[in-house]
Design a protein around this motif. Structure first.
Motif, PDB file in Angstrom:
ATOM      1  N   MET A  39       0.840  -1.199   0.000  1.00 54.29           N
ATOM      2  CA  MET A  39       0.000   0.000   0.000  1.00 54.29           C
ATOM      3  C   MET A  39       0.871   1.242   0.000  1.00 54.29           C
ATOM      4  N   ARG A  40       0.244   2.347  -0.428  1.00 50.06           N
ATOM      5  CA  ARG A  40       0.970   3.605  -0.535  1.00 50.06           C
ATOM      6  C   ARG A  40       0.333   4.663   0.358  1.00 50.06           C
ATOM      7  N   ARG A  41       1.159   5.618   0.757  1.00 51.75           N
ATOM      8  CA  ARG A  41       0.719   6.748   1.585  1.00 51.75           C
ATOM      9  C   ARG A  41       1.038   8.023   0.808  1.00 51.75           C
ATOM     10  N   VAL A  42       0.007   8.798   0.500  1.00 52.40           N
ATOM     11  CA  VAL A  42       0.153   9.956  -0.380  1.00 52.40           C
ATOM     12  C   VAL A  42      -0.269  11.220   0.346  1.00 52.40           C
ATOM     13  N   THR A  43       0.553  12.256   0.222  1.00 53.44           N
ATOM     14  CA  THR A  43       0.213  13.576   0.751  1.00 53.44           C
ATOM     15  C   THR A  43      -0.319  14.434  -0.384  1.00 53.44           C
ATOM     16  N   PHE A  44      -1.535  14.946  -0.229  1.00 57.70           N
ATOM     17  CA  PHE A  44      -2.175  15.793  -1.231  1.00 57.70           C
ATOM     18  C   PHE A  44      -2.222  17.233  -0.738  1.00 57.70           C
ATOM     19  N   ALA A  45      -2.065  18.165  -1.675  1.00 61.62           N
ATOM     20  CA  ALA A  45      -2.319  19.584  -1.420  1.00 61.62           C
ATOM     21  C   ALA A  45      -3.464  19.996  -2.334  1.00 61.62           C
ATOM     22  N   VAL A  46      -4.500  20.577  -1.767  1.00 59.23           N
ATOM     23  CA  VAL A  46      -5.714  20.905  -2.509  1.00 59.23           C
ATOM     24  C   VAL A  46      -6.044  22.378  -2.313  1.00 59.23           C
ATOM     25  N   ASP A  47      -6.347  23.069  -3.405  1.00 58.12           N
ATOM     26  CA  ASP A  47      -6.811  24.457  -3.339  1.00 58.12           C
ATOM     27  C   ASP A  47      -8.305  24.472  -3.618  1.00 58.12           C
ATOM     28  N   TYR A  48      -9.081  24.759  -2.572  1.00 56.84           N
ATOM     29  CA  TYR A  48     -10.540  24.759  -2.690  1.00 56.84           C
ATOM     30  C   TYR A  48     -11.039  26.111  -3.191  1.00 56.84           C
ATOM     31  N   PRO A  49     -11.932  26.117  -4.171  1.00 51.18           N
ATOM     32  CA  PRO A  49     -12.618  27.358  -4.521  1.00 51.18           C
ATOM     33  C   PRO A  49     -13.618  27.693  -3.424  1.00 51.18           C
ATOM     34  N   PRO A  50     -13.991  28.956  -3.275  1.00 51.93           N
ATOM     35  CA  PRO A  50     -14.944  29.316  -2.210  1.00 51.93           C
ATOM     36  C   PRO A  50     -16.235  28.515  -2.250  1.00 51.93           C
ATOM     37  N   SER A  51     -16.677  28.106  -3.438  1.00 50.73           N
ATOM     38  CA  SER A  51     -17.942  27.385  -3.546  1.00 50.73           C
ATOM     39  C   SER A  51     -17.893  26.008  -2.904  1.00 50.73           C
ATOM     40  N   LEU A  52     -16.692  25.418  -2.759  1.00 56.05           N
ATOM     41  CA  LEU A  52     -16.558  24.079  -2.202  1.00 56.05           C
ATOM     42  C   LEU A  52     -15.880  24.067  -0.837  1.00 56.05           C
ATOM     43  N   ALA A  53     -15.282  25.181  -0.441  1.00 52.31           N
ATOM     44  CA  ALA A  53     -14.565  25.232   0.828  1.00 52.31           C
ATOM     45  C   ALA A  53     -15.531  25.224   2.002  1.00 52.31           C
ATOM     46  N   HIS A  54     -15.071  24.692   3.109  1.00 48.55           N
ATOM     47  CA  HIS A  54     -15.853  24.723   4.339  1.00 48.55           C
ATOM     48  C   HIS A  54     -16.003  26.179   4.799  1.00 48.55           C
ATOM     49  N   PRO A  55     -17.132  26.552   5.404  1.00 49.39           N
ATOM     50  CA  PRO A  55     -17.320  27.949   5.850  1.00 49.39           C
ATOM     51  C   PRO A  55     -16.191  28.457   6.749  1.00 49.39           C
TER      52      PRO A  55
END
Length: 214
Positions: free
Chosen positions: A1-17
């Protein structure tokens, strides 16, 4: 199995408040430590800020029914009781159908960026990444083999563990050393004295655990 670190840029429409409000807050970052997929949600998070600032930040979470704050590790822990997660439906659906497991913490930073780790088989991780990129700007920062934790348990807090991870990332433990405590502090969004204390306590716990195991 693999362990992956992700970096994500959320647009305001999908970001948590809460995440959307970080740009306007003195809170430097938020780390989601524990969560549960229930009809009503209780999460445990750590915030890089004082309790009053954290409470103001969490006012943006409309589904919260109770917030309990506890200072610690150079910031504030928050137990937040919610009726829903308040993430965008595409994100929640993607997580539910992903076929991979997500490891804490999930780190939320100003500007809409979040970082998290996922564990699974390579084909499921690749499929998750492809699906994720259909909704957000997502990049892979690190890939490693997954190994279960086999060393004796040591008394290291989540914040101390993050300090150790930041120290590794900036080269603090390289020989010769290429990163400083100030670099670790910058990664953590805290004072240099706080970063130094976190590292010292974590290192002491690790050494005691190693010696006791021998």
């Amino acid at each position: 199995m693999r362990r992956v670190t992700f970096a994500v840029d959320y647009p305001p429409s999908l970001a948590h408040p809460m995440h959307r409000q970080l740009d306007e807050s003195p809170v430097s970052r938020a780390e989601l430590l524990m969560w549960g997929p229930m009809d009503t949600v209780t999460t445990l998070a750590w915030y890089g800020g004082e309790p009053d600032a954290v409470r103001s930040l969490l006012d943006a979470v409309g589904s919260s029914t109770a917030v309990d704050l506890v200072t610690g590790d150079g910031g504030t822990y928050a137990f937040v009781h919610q009726t829903e997660y308040e993430l965008g439906a595409p994100v929640l659906d993607l997580v539910a159908d992903s076929g991979v497991v997500f490891l804490p913490p999930v780190t939320f930073e100003p500007g809409g960026r979040a970082r998290f780790e996922a564990v699974g088989e390579s084909e499921f991780l690749a499929a998750f990444h492809a699906d994720l990129r259909e909704h957000v700007d997502a990049t892979v920062e690190r890939v490693a083999d997954f190994r279960r934790w086999t060393t004796p348990a040591v008394d290291v807090t989540a914040r101390q563990r993050e300090a150790l991870a930041a120290a590794v990332a900036v080269g603090y433990y390289e020989v010769p050393r290429t990163g400083s405590v100030a670099d670790v502090a910058a990664e953590l969004g805290c004072a240099g004295s706080t970063a130094g204390e976190l590292l010292r306590k974590a290192e002491a716990a690790l050494v005691r655990g190693f010696v006791d195991a021998g």
